[in-house]
Write a protein that holds these residues in place. Structure first.
Motif, PDB file in Angstrom:
ATOM      1  N   ILE A 224       0.845  -1.202   0.000  1.00 20.45           N
ATOM      2  CA  ILE A 224       0.000   0.000   0.000  1.00 20.45           C
ATOM      3  C   ILE A 224       0.878   1.249   0.000  1.00 20.45           C
ATOM      4  CG2 ILE A 224      -1.615   1.357   1.395  1.00 20.45           C
ATOM      5  CD1 ILE A 224      -2.868  -1.324   2.259  1.00 20.45           C
ATOM      6  N   ASN A 225       1.913   1.258   0.828  1.00 22.42           N
ATOM      7  CA  ASN A 225       2.816   2.414   0.870  1.00 22.42           C
ATOM      8  C   ASN A 225       3.537   2.621  -0.451  1.00 22.42           C
ATOM      9  OD1 ASN A 225       2.218   3.223   3.488  1.00 22.42           O
ATOM     10  ND2 ASN A 225       3.742   1.858   4.395  1.00 22.42           N
ATOM     11  N   ALA A 226       3.857   1.537  -1.142  1.00 18.60           N
ATOM     12  CA  ALA A 226       4.503   1.650  -2.455  1.00 18.60           C
ATOM     13  C   ALA A 226       3.563   2.298  -3.465  1.00 18.60           C
ATOM     14  CB  ALA A 226       4.941   0.275  -2.942  1.00 18.60           C
ATOM     15  N   ASN A 227       2.286   1.950  -3.417  1.00 21.73           N
ATOM     16  CA  ASN A 227       1.308   2.565  -4.315  1.00 21.73           C
ATOM     17  C   ASN A 227       1.175   4.060  -4.039  1.00 21.73           C
ATOM     18  OD1 ASN A 227      -0.600   0.718  -6.203  1.00 21.73           O
ATOM     19  ND2 ASN A 227       0.219  -0.503  -4.499  1.00 21.73           N
ATOM     20  N   GLY A 241       9.237  -4.998  -3.197  1.00 25.59           N
ATOM     21  CA  GLY A 241       9.542  -6.190  -2.420  1.00 25.59           C
ATOM     22  C   GLY A 241      10.089  -5.784  -1.071  1.00 25.59           C
ATOM     23  N   SER A 242      10.622  -6.750  -0.356  1.00 27.77           N
ATOM     24  CA  SER A 242      11.279  -6.465   0.921  1.00 27.77           C
ATOM     25  C   SER A 242      12.767  -6.233   0.718  1.00 27.77           C
ATOM     26  CB  SER A 242      11.066  -7.634   1.887  1.00 27.77           C
ATOM     27  OG  SER A 242      11.808  -8.768   1.454  1.00 27.77           O
ATOM     28  N   GLY A 243      13.287  -6.688  -0.427  1.00 28.58           N
ATOM     29  CA  GLY A 243      14.711  -6.603  -0.689  1.00 28.58           C
ATOM     30  C   GLY A 243      15.497  -7.757  -0.097  1.00 28.58           C
ATOM     31  N   VAL A 244      14.766  -8.724   0.507  1.00 30.89           N
ATOM     32  CA  VAL A 244      15.413  -9.869   1.155  1.00 30.89           C
ATOM     33  C   VAL A 244      14.790 -11.158   0.639  1.00 30.89           C
ATOM     34  CG1 VAL A 244      15.928 -11.001   3.355  1.00 30.89           C
ATOM     35  CG2 VAL A 244      15.835  -8.499   3.228  1.00 30.89           C
ATOM     36  N   ALA A 245      15.615 -12.132   0.291  1.00 39.25           N
ATOM     37  CA  ALA A 245      15.120 -13.430  -0.180  1.00 39.25           C
ATOM     38  C   ALA A 245      15.090 -14.424   0.974  1.00 39.25           C
ATOM     39  CB  ALA A 245      16.015 -13.952  -1.299  1.00 39.25           C
ATOM     40  N   ARG A 246      13.965 -15.131   1.106  1.00 36.13           N
ATOM     41  CA  ARG A 246      13.799 -16.129   2.168  1.00 36.13           C
ATOM     42  C   ARG A 246      13.266 -17.420   1.558  1.00 36.13           C
ATOM     43  NH1 ARG A 246      13.386 -13.239   7.129  1.00 36.13           N
ATOM     44  NH2 ARG A 246      13.628 -15.291   8.113  1.00 36.13           N
ATOM     45  N   THR A 247      13.560 -18.550   2.185  1.00 40.52           N
ATOM     46  CA  THR A 247      13.110 -19.834   1.647  1.00 40.52           C
ATOM     47  C   THR A 247      11.709 -20.160   2.157  1.00 40.52           C
ATOM     48  OG1 THR A 247      13.938 -21.199   3.470  1.00 40.52           O
ATOM     49  CG2 THR A 247      15.492 -20.670   1.682  1.00 40.52           C
ATOM     50  N   PHE A 248      11.044 -21.061   1.425  1.00 35.76           N
ATOM     51  CA  PHE A 248       9.730 -21.522   1.857  1.00 35.76           C
ATOM     52  C   PHE A 248       9.837 -22.270   3.190  1.00 35.76           C
ATOM     53  CE2 PHE A 248       8.666 -21.120  -2.753  1.00 35.76           C
ATOM     54  CZ  PHE A 248       7.612 -20.241  -2.595  1.00 35.76           C
ATOM     55  N   TYR A 290      10.224   4.496  -1.657  1.00 36.08           N
ATOM     56  CA  TYR A 290       9.555   3.379  -0.986  1.00 36.08           C
ATOM     57  C   TYR A 290      10.587   2.618  -0.161  1.00 36.08           C
ATOM     58  CZ  TYR A 290       8.333  -1.582  -0.609  1.00 36.08           C
ATOM     59  OH  TYR A 290       8.152  -2.864  -0.155  1.00 36.08           O
ATOM     60  N   THR A 291      10.296   2.470   1.127  1.00 41.27           N
ATOM     61  CA  THR A 291      11.163   1.697   2.012  1.00 41.27           C
ATOM     62  C   THR A 291      10.300   0.698   2.776  1.00 41.27           C
ATOM     63  OG1 THR A 291      12.657   3.579   2.298  1.00 41.27           O
ATOM     64  CG2 THR A 291      12.829   1.784   3.892  1.00 41.27           C
ATOM     65  N   PRO A 292      10.490  -0.609   2.565  1.00 40.14           N
ATOM     66  CA  PRO A 292       9.674  -1.592   3.289  1.00 40.14           C
ATOM     67  C   PRO A 292       9.885  -1.492   4.787  1.00 40.14           C
ATOM     68  CG  PRO A 292      11.519  -2.658   2.154  1.00 40.14           C
ATOM     69  CD  PRO A 292      11.490  -1.245   1.682  1.00 40.14           C
ATOM     70  N   GLN A 293       8.809  -1.648   5.534  1.00 36.31           N
ATOM     71  CA  GLN A 293       8.843  -1.509   6.988  1.00 36.31           C
ATOM     72  C   GLN A 293       8.771  -2.848   7.724  1.00 36.31           C
ATOM     73  OE1 GLN A 293       9.268   1.656   8.393  1.00 36.31           O
ATOM     74  NE2 GLN A 293       9.562   2.146   6.223  1.00 36.31           N
ATOM     75  N   PHE A 294       8.391  -3.907   7.001  1.00 39.04           N
ATOM     76  CA  PHE A 294       8.137  -5.194   7.659  1.00 39.04           C
ATOM     77  C   PHE A 294       9.102  -6.271   7.166  1.00 39.04           C
ATOM     78  CE2 PHE A 294       4.203  -2.914   8.132  1.00 39.04           C
ATOM     79  CZ  PHE A 294       3.692  -3.314   9.352  1.00 39.04           C
ATOM     80  N   SER A 295       9.839  -6.856   8.089  1.00 34.80           N
ATOM     81  CA  SER A 295      10.567  -8.085   7.771  1.00 34.80           C
ATOM     82  C   SER A 295       9.550  -9.218   7.668  1.00 34.80           C
ATOM     83  CB  SER A 295      11.583  -8.403   8.869  1.00 34.80           C
ATOM     84  OG  SER A 295      10.894  -8.745  10.074  1.00 34.80           O
ATOM     85  N   LEU A 296       9.976 -10.372   7.206  1.00 26.30           N
ATOM     86  CA  LEU A 296       9.063 -11.513   7.121  1.00 26.30           C
ATOM     87  C   LEU A 296       8.532 -11.869   8.506  1.00 26.30           C
ATOM     88  CD1 LEU A 296       7.742 -13.742   5.429  1.00 26.30           C
ATOM     89  CD2 LEU A 296       9.827 -15.110   5.729  1.00 26.30           C
ATOM     90  N   GLU A 297       9.406 -11.878   9.502  1.00 20.21           N
ATOM     91  CA  GLU A 297       8.966 -12.194  10.860  1.00 20.21           C
ATOM     92  C   GLU A 297       7.947 -11.178  11.356  1.00 20.21           C
ATOM     93  OE1 GLU A 297      12.915 -14.227  10.388  1.00 20.21           O
ATOM     94  OE2 GLU A 297      12.074 -12.282   9.818  1.00 20.21           O
ATOM     95  N   GLU A 298       8.200  -9.902  11.105  1.00 19.11           N
ATOM     96  CA  GLU A 298       7.298  -8.842  11.576  1.00 19.11           C
ATOM     97  C   GLU A 298       5.965  -8.878  10.838  1.00 19.11           C
ATOM     98  OE1 GLU A 298      10.762  -5.561  12.755  1.00 19.11           O
ATOM     99  OE2 GLU A 298       9.964  -5.678  10.711  1.00 19.11           O
ATOM    100  N   GLY A 299       6.023  -9.152   9.527  1.00 15.33           N
ATOM    101  CA  GLY A 299       4.793  -9.227   8.758  1.00 15.33           C
ATOM    102  C   GLY A 299       3.914 -10.377   9.205  1.00 15.33           C
ATOM    103  N   ILE A 300       4.518 -11.543   9.403  1.00 12.83           N
ATOM    104  CA  ILE A 300       3.754 -12.708   9.854  1.00 12.83           C
ATOM    105  C   ILE A 300       3.146 -12.446  11.230  1.00 12.83           C
ATOM    106  CG2 ILE A 300       3.995 -15.091  10.677  1.00 12.83           C
ATOM    107  CD1 ILE A 300       5.867 -15.603   8.314  1.00 12.83           C
TER     108      ILE A 300
END
Length: 319
Positions: A224-227, A241-248, A290-300
Motif C-alpha cells: 500500500i505504501n509503495a502505491n 519487495g522487501s529486498g530480502v530473499a527467504r526460503t519456503f 519506498y522503504t519496506p517496513q516489515f521483515s518476514l517475521e514482523e509481517g507474519i
C-alpha cells in the motif's frame, strides 16, 4: 481525491480502497467472482464481497473490456487510477484470453488517463524476471516463463510509449501476503496456506528442495505504501519487495514458532518445476521513495490474528 480502483474487490485493490476511503471519493470496478474456471480448475475472477464489508464508497460490477464499464469510469472523472484488475493466475495458459484481458484493456486505461489527466498506477509483477540473476533489477535480464508474466512485460513496454503524455507508474510486486488474500484460494500466499495447514494439525507440505527455493515476501501494508509513493514518482517501473530473499522452509519455520507447533514436514514433488522461479529478490531503486517496513517475521506476526480469524470463520465454510 477522486480515486478509481480496478480489481478493487480483490486482494491488493480492496486493501487500497479500505486504506484510502476515509479521505477520498472512491469508485471500485470489479467483475466479481462467478463460476467460470480456467482449464487448471482455478476461478477466473477472484473479487469477493467479503473483502469489501467495510467499504463505504461506490462499487460498479463490470468487465474492464466492456464499453459500458469504460463509460462509467470516464464519467467518474478520477484524478488517480489504481489498476489492479487482471488475470493473475501464473498457471493459466490461455494466451488469447490472458493477453486480451491484461494487455488490450490496459491501452484503454492509458487513453483514459491521458484524456482525464489522471495518474495511472498499475500492477506489474516480479514474474517478468523469470530466471534473471538476483537481486533482480528493472531493465536487466527479464525473461517471462509464463503468459501472465509476458502480459505484464508487454504492459510495461506499452506504457513507455506514453510517458511524455501521462503519469504512468508500474509496480513489480514480488510475493505479496497479508489481509485480503484469502479469497484467492489456491493462488493465495504460501504463508496463509502453510498457516492453515498447521492450524488444521497437519504437517506443512513443502515442494522438494524448498530449503533452496527463495522468494522475496512483501507484506500488504508495504505494498500500500509503495502505491502511495508511486503518486509522486517519475513515470517508470519499480520493484516492490522487501529486498530480502527467504526460503519456503523459513516461512514454515517462522509460522511453527509463532503457532507453537513442531510438525515434521511433508515433502511433495513440484508440479511446476519447469516453469518455476527459484530465486527472487528485489533490488530497491534509490529513485523511488519506498522503504519496506516489515521483515518476514514482523509481517507474519502482524498478520497472525487475521490468519487465525480466517481459519475459524472462513476456511471451513469458504464458498
Amino acid at each position: 481525491m477522486r480515486i478509481l480502483i480496478t480489481g478493487g474487490a480483490g486482494f491488493i485493490g480492496s486493501q487500497l480502497a479500505l486504506f484510502l476511503q476515509d479521505k477520498n471519493e472512491i469508485l471500485i470496478i470489479d467483475k466479481m467472482r462467478g463460476k467460470e474456471s480456467f482449464e487448471n480448475g482455478n476461478l477466473q475472477c477472484l473479487g469477493h464481497f467479503k473483502n469489501l464489508l467495510e467499504f463505504k464508497g461506490e462499487l460498479f460490477i463490470g468487465d474492464i473490456l466492456d464499453e459500458k464499464t469504460l463509460r462509467i469510469m470516464r464519467e467518474f472523472k478520477p484524478e488517480v487510477i489504481f489498476h489492479q484488475a487482471a488475470i493473475s493466475d501464473t498457471t493459466a495458459n490461455n494466451q488469447n484470453q490472458i493477453l486480451n484481458v491484461n494487455l488490450n484493456s490496459f491501452k484503454d486505461l492509458i487513453k483514459l488517463s491521458i484524456e482525464l489527466n489522471a495518474k495511472l498506477i498499475y500492477a506489474s509483477s516480479a514474474s517478468v524476471y523469470g530466471d534473471a540473476k538476483s537481486p533482480q533489477s528493472v531493465g536487466f535480464g527479464e525473461k517471462p516463463k509464463n503468459v501472465y508474466a509476458f502480459s505484464k512485460l508487454m504492459m510495461e513496454n506499452l506504457a513507455t510509449k506514453f510517458y511524455d503524455k501521462a503519469h504512468l507508474v508500474g509496480l513489480r510486486y514480488f510475493n505479496v501476503y497479508g489481509k485480503g488474500e484469502f479469497f484467492k484460494g489456491k493462488t493465495s500466499s504460501m504463508i496463509l496456506q502453510f498457516a492453515h495447514q498447521i492450524l488444521s494439525a497437519k504437517a506443512p507440505r513443502l515442494f522438494e528442495g524448498s530449503d533452496k527455493i527463495y522468494r522475496d515476501f512483501v507484506y500488504i501494508k508495504d505494498v500500500i505504501n509503495a502505491n502511495l509513493a508511486a503518486l509522486n514518482a517519475k513515470s517508470g517501473v519499480y520493484n516492490v519487495g522487501s529486498g530480502v530473499a527467504r526460503t519456503f522452509k523459513e516461512v514454515a519455520d517462522i509460522l511453527q514458532k509463532e503457532l507453537g507447533t513442531n510438525y515434521s514436514y511433508e515433502i511433495i514433488p513440484n508440479p511446476y518445476k519447469n516453469a518455476y522461479q527459484y530465486h527472487t529478490q528485489a533490488k530497491l531503486e534509490q529513485n523511488f521513495a519506498y522503504t519496506p517496513q516489515f521483515s518476514l517475521e514482523e509481517g507474519i506476526k502482524d498478520y497472525l490474528s487475521e490468519i487465525k480469524r480466517l481459519f475459524e470463520e472462513e476456511s471451513k465454510a469458504h464458498v
